[in-house]
Design an enzyme around this catalytic site. Structure first.
Site, mmCIF file in Angstrom:
data_model
loop_
_atom_site.group_PDB
_atom_site.id
_atom_site.type_symbol
_atom_site.label_atom_id
_atom_site.label_comp_id
_atom_site.label_asym_id
_atom_site.label_seq_id
_atom_site.Cartn_x
_atom_site.Cartn_y
_atom_site.Cartn_z
ATOM 1 N N GLU A 1 9.312 17.029 15.157
ATOM 2 C CA GLU A 1 9.690 16.841 13.758
ATOM 3 C C GLU A 1 8.806 17.731 12.887
ATOM 4 O O GLU A 1 7.611 17.475 12.720
ATOM 5 C CB GLU A 1 9.532 15.377 13.354
ATOM 6 C CG GLU A 1 10.042 15.105 11.953
ATOM 7 C CD GLU A 1 9.950 13.639 11.560
ATOM 8 O OE1 GLU A 1 10.878 13.144 10.918
ATOM 9 O OE2 GLU A 1 8.931 12.997 11.909
ATOM 10 N N CYS B 1 13.087 12.208 6.894
ATOM 11 C CA CYS B 1 13.065 11.793 8.299
ATOM 12 C C CYS B 1 14.447 11.872 8.943
ATOM 13 O O CYS B 1 14.560 12.104 10.142
ATOM 14 C CB CYS B 1 12.506 10.388 8.432
ATOM 15 S SG CYS B 1 13.366 9.157 7.440
ATOM 16 N N GLU C 1 10.105 2.180 10.467
ATOM 17 C CA GLU C 1 11.067 3.260 10.231
ATOM 18 C C GLU C 1 10.301 4.565 10.408
ATOM 19 O O GLU C 1 9.439 4.898 9.597
ATOM 20 C CB GLU C 1 11.681 3.131 8.828
ATOM 21 C CG GLU C 1 12.968 3.908 8.649
ATOM 22 C CD GLU C 1 12.735 5.360 8.272
ATOM 23 O OE1 GLU C 1 12.856 6.235 9.170
ATOM 24 O OE2 GLU C 1 12.424 5.630 7.114
ATOM 25 N N LYS D 1 0.858 -1.186 0.000
ATOM 26 C CA LYS D 1 0.000 0.000 0.000
ATOM 27 C C LYS D 1 0.892 1.232 0.000
ATOM 28 O O LYS D 1 1.455 1.605 1.031
ATOM 29 C CB LYS D 1 -0.915 0.060 1.218
ATOM 30 C CG LYS D 1 -1.974 1.188 1.095
ATOM 31 C CD LYS D 1 -2.451 1.737 2.421
ATOM 32 C CE LYS D 1 -1.610 2.871 2.914
ATOM 33 N NZ LYS D 1 -1.736 4.115 2.111
#
Length: 469
Positions: A376, A278, A244, A169
């Site tokens: 973040e 990231c 992750e 997906k």
């Protein structure tokens, strides 16, 4: 490319759901494509196909599996020009970055997995036992929008090499590049059901995969909050997990280092891909006594990051991926000003007539306790944090819930000693170069597991001990 259908059991099929997902060009805000918004029935069909195909695929020799995958690679490699155009449109990636980071990089990873697979040990002999590494089963791969093709390759290829079958997906924001991989598998005549592509929304496809009784493992890349949600669902049936997740990575600059190189590294890391990385080195931790000197370097070097139309060659920074990301970055820039950080470069993003563009921002004299230093942001926003003494610098580097990436610049021995004390899954020391065989993944809330090289293959096997001696 046939992006109006799903790829299930070796065939292009219509979604049982008649719903569609719009794919928006973030530079123009125009809808330029649609993909199916699959539902639970579609997921069930894909999982059933993958489960049925697992027995025969897993029993093939490694050479037989690699024969199919090498053929697919040759076909896929021929799509490079089309893939560059897709990443410019669906992600807003500047042309040069799309070509090198979003297309050439993933293709290199694909090729590298095929090269190292023959050297991967599926059996280890112990003095009184044999350890074998067996396929897990059906793998649900949930991939992000920021590096859409790279993360697909990092999951799908090692999973298939190791004898697993896959239901993929891709992100609903950037789903199109995955269709080229599906087409390559189709043309390579990969056995039916070994690879399945199901596009859709997270709650309607991703969560169904994560909780599905016949899915044996979930490999997820995305936000930490998203990973926690997926992880909870997967653990209801105790699936194997690879996550992750997010990062707020430090670049610790030691006294006596090359300040220009250190600044350049953080700016490139934070501004390329419009900060939507990231592992970006978004916290630049610098000696307080040299703050002014480093600020001057930052101001000068920031001028080279031209923001604009991603289709133009000179553009270095394209738009943010969507309105949600634009609003998030705007909030954090305003928050940084409110918290008292020094706005050294840039300004609060202002919405233009078209496109989700935000100029690069650098805050200086940031406290690591500020929200902009802890959260973040996932945009082109760099925080410069001054420190006094190396112990404080290392303490600041580790003062985060994340531990994905990092860097240290300084005299080599001193930099290496500092790097060993920073809790991150990877760390760049001065001008250390990237190695495709190296593992990627994080400590703490940056994830579980590793991708890349032999370590990436090991994520997709189960360990069995045979006491046979």
């Amino acid at each position: 490319m046939n992006n109006n259908q799903l790829y299930i059991n070796g065939q292009w099929v219509n979604s049982i759901s008649k719903d569609k997902i719009e794919v928006e060009n973030p530079a123009t805000e125009k809808i330029f494509e649609h993909v199916p918004a699959a539902n639970e029935e579609d997921v069930n069909s894909a999982v059933k196909a993958a489960k049925s195909a697992f027995d025969s695929w897993s029993k093939l020799s490694l050479d037989e599996r690699l024969s199919y995958l090498n053929k697919a690679f040759e076909i896929f490699e021929g799509y490079q020009d089309d893939l560059v155009e897709i990443e410019i449109k669906e992600l807003g990636s500047p042309r040069s970055w799309a070509k090198n980071a979003h297309v050439k990089g993933p293709i290199k990873r694909f090729e590298n997995y095929l090269k190292i697979a023959k050297d991967f040990s599926f059996k280890d002999d112990l003095p009184k036992a044999t350890v074998v590494k067996e396929p897990i089963g059906v793998i649900g791969c949930l991939t992000p929008w920021n590096y859409p093709l790279n993360q697909v390759i990092q999951k799908v290829i090692p999973a298939l090499i190791c004898g697993n079958t896959v239901v993929l997906k891709p992100s609903q924001i950037t789903p199109l590049s995955a269709y080229f991989l599906a087409e390559a598998f189709h043309k390579a005549e990969l056995p039916s059901g070994v690879f399945n592509l199901v596009t859709g929304r997270g709650a309607e496809v991703g969560n169904v995969l994560a909780s599905h009784k016949d899915v044996d493992m979930i490999s997820f890349t995305g936000s930490t909050s998203g990973g926690i949600e997926v992880g909870k669902l997967a653990l209801e049936t105790v699936k194997k997990l690879a996550l992750e997740l997010g990062g707020k990575s430090p670049n610790l600059v030691l006294k006596g280092s090359n300040y220009e190189e250190a600044v350049k590294t953080s700016l490139n890391s934070t501004f390329n891909n419009t900060g939507q990385t990231c592992s970006a080195l978004t916290r630049l931790i610098v000696p307080k006594e040299d703050l002014q000197e480093i600020e001057n370097i930052i101001v000068e070097k920031s001028k080279g990051f031209i923001v604009g139309d991603p289709d133009e060659e000179e553009t270095k920074v394209g738009p943010l991926s969507n309105k949600k990301q634009f609003d998030k970055v705007k909030y954090f820039v305003e928050k940084g000003i409110e918290e008292g950080a020094k706005l050294l470069v840039g300004e609060v993003p202002q919405k233009k007539d078209k496109g989700y563009f935000a100029n690069p921002v650098v805050f200086s004299n940031v406290s690591n306790k500020m929200e902009i230093a802890q959260e973040e942001i996932f945009g082109p926003v760099l925080c410069v944090i001054p420190y006094e003494g190396i112990e404080e610098g290392i303490e600041i580097a580790n003062d985060t819930i994340y531990g994905l990436s990092g860097a240290v610049f300084g005299p080599q021995e001193e930099a290496e000693n500092a790097a060993k004390r920073i809790k991150t899954g990877e760390i760049k020391i001065n001008n250390g170069k990237w190695d495709p065989l190296a593992p990627f993944g994080g400590y703490k809330q940056s994830g579980i597991g590793r991708e890349g090289g032999f370590y990436g293959l090991e994520e997709f096997v189960e360990i069995k001990t045979l006491f046979n001696k």
